[in-house]
Scaffold this active site. Structure first.
Site: not given
Length: 405
Positions: A306-307, A323, A341, A279, A289, A210
């Site tokens: 999900d850490i 965050f 969470k 994700d 390659k 990202n």
């Protein structure tokens, strides 16, 4: 750097090749809005002339014990009565020994002995001199006397050798001085921060990732260190410099980040999960390659763990802060994520405004409701966030130790 605005700094310069860096440090301090006065040892004037520092600071440079620039002729007394801090950069091995033993045979050593303000020291010397037991005893004593040390760093030295003893760069010294003036709200605590993007490799040259720059996470790590915490930063792939005083662990994938965080979470009092963790990851990795063709390429993706949720669900979980980057309905999506969470605090920002930018606006969600941190640079926001975290953490720990009715 608004935290140095109007701060009165006495910059002491001793003899050593690193004295040339003090000129850039003077310039940066002036640029940051500090009021700078320079005092030099006789040895320092052999490396850089006082005229250089007079031009940069806009004030006469003090070199003599009975300098006539001070009305009563007692510069060694008067100089530290009107400053916020004395910074010695560079501080030679000889000058450090003087400080430890209370020697006062020139203006700079005398004013340090007679000072009425904090003293910060930036060591600069050959690596063997730094490692010498006598120097290490002196450094230990300096710390015991309440003197703040900035550095040294490891690297190539003017003598051609490599090792510890190199003076921090001017920008690092500026950051260290800025950190000194921050409130120590997290003194004695250990903070774990994750930052930056993760890379999920498809083949040797392609990856899913990202556009996170890591700026916010690195700002949080710096702000936590400034607040007096022992900080460990688990970072994805980014070009950002490690903040002064922070221990950095570099990882690539979400799996590596999970392992690094998991192995250190039990040592942490607070965990701030700022990292933009991918994700999903490719279901399989191609060792060679993948050649481009006219055919459609389909990737099978598997969800990453999900850490933050994993750490927050531990029996010995640290105080966890998350965050969330959202593109719409920030409050609704953010609060749902916080509840799912089970986090005491979730920080929400607008993804299209936050990723890669120098500034941001944060929405803090906790049990008391929502708190908006208006648009500002990320370090300013990080300091405000750390203040909020410190308040929540203090309230939580006090509550847990409260006597039963």
């Amino acid at each position: 750097m608004p935290d140095l605005q109007h701060k009165r700094i006495l910059l002491g310069i001793t003899g050593g090749v690193a004295a040339y860096k003090a000129a850039e440090l003077t310039r940066l301090l002036i640029k940051a809005g500090a009021d700078v006065r320079v005092a030099m040892s006789a040895a320092a004037t052999q490396f850089v002339t006082p005229l250089t520092f007079q031009a940069l600071s806009g004030k006469p440079v003090l070199t003599q014990l009975w300098d006539t620039d001070v009305d009563n002729g007692m510069a060694h007394i008067e100089l530290t009565r009107a400053v916020d801090a004395v910074l010695i950069a560079p501080a030679s091995a000889d000058f450090i020994a003087k400080l430890v033993h209370g020697l006062a045979d020139d203006l700079l050593s005398t004013l340090c002995l007679a000072r009425a303000c904090p003293l910060l020291v930036a060591p600069a010397m050959n690596q063997k001199m730094w490692e010498n037991p006598a120097t290490q005893r002196n450094i230990h004593q300096l710390r015991g006397d309440g003197v703040t040390l900035l550095g040294p760093a490891a690297g190539e030295q003017a003598c051609g050798e490599t090792g510890l003893g190199r003076m921090l760069e001017p920008a690092e010294l500026l950051a260290g001085l800025s950190a000194y003036f921050q409130p120590k709200l997290l003194a004695g605590l250990r903070v774990l921060v994750s930052a930056g993007p993760t890379l999920e490799m498809i083949d040797p040259v392609r990856a899913i990732t990202n556009i996170s720059s890591g700026k916010m996470g690195y700002a949080v790590a710096r702000a936590a260190y400034e607040a007096g915490a022992e900080v460990t930063l688990v970072s994805g792939v980014t070009c950002r410099e490690t903040p002064l005083g922070v221990t950095r662990l570099s990882v690539t994938s979400a799996g590596e980040m999970a392992q690094a965080v998991e192995s250190r979470a039990h040592h942490a009092d607070i965990f701030v999960s700022v990292a933009a963790v991918a994700d999903y990851r490719p279901a399989s990795y191609t060792a060679q390659k993948i050649k481009k063709s006219e055919h459609t390429l389909t990737l099978d993706l598997l969800p990453n763990e999900d850490i933050l949720m994993r750490i927050a669900s531990r029996a010995d979980a640290p105080f966890c802060v998350g965050f969330a980057a959202e593109t719409e309905n920030l409050l609704e999506h953010g609060e749902a994520k916080r509840q799912r969470k089970r986090l005491p605090l979730l920080v929400v920002n607008r993804a299209q405004d936050a990723l890669g930018s120098d500034g941001n606006e944060l929405l803090l969600l906790d049990d008391a409701g929502q708190h908006l941190l208006p648009q500002a640079d990320k370090l300013t926001l990080a300091r405000q966030l750390i203040t909020h975290i410190a308040q929540l953490y203090t309230h939580k720990t006090r509550g847990s130790h409260a006597a039963p009715d």
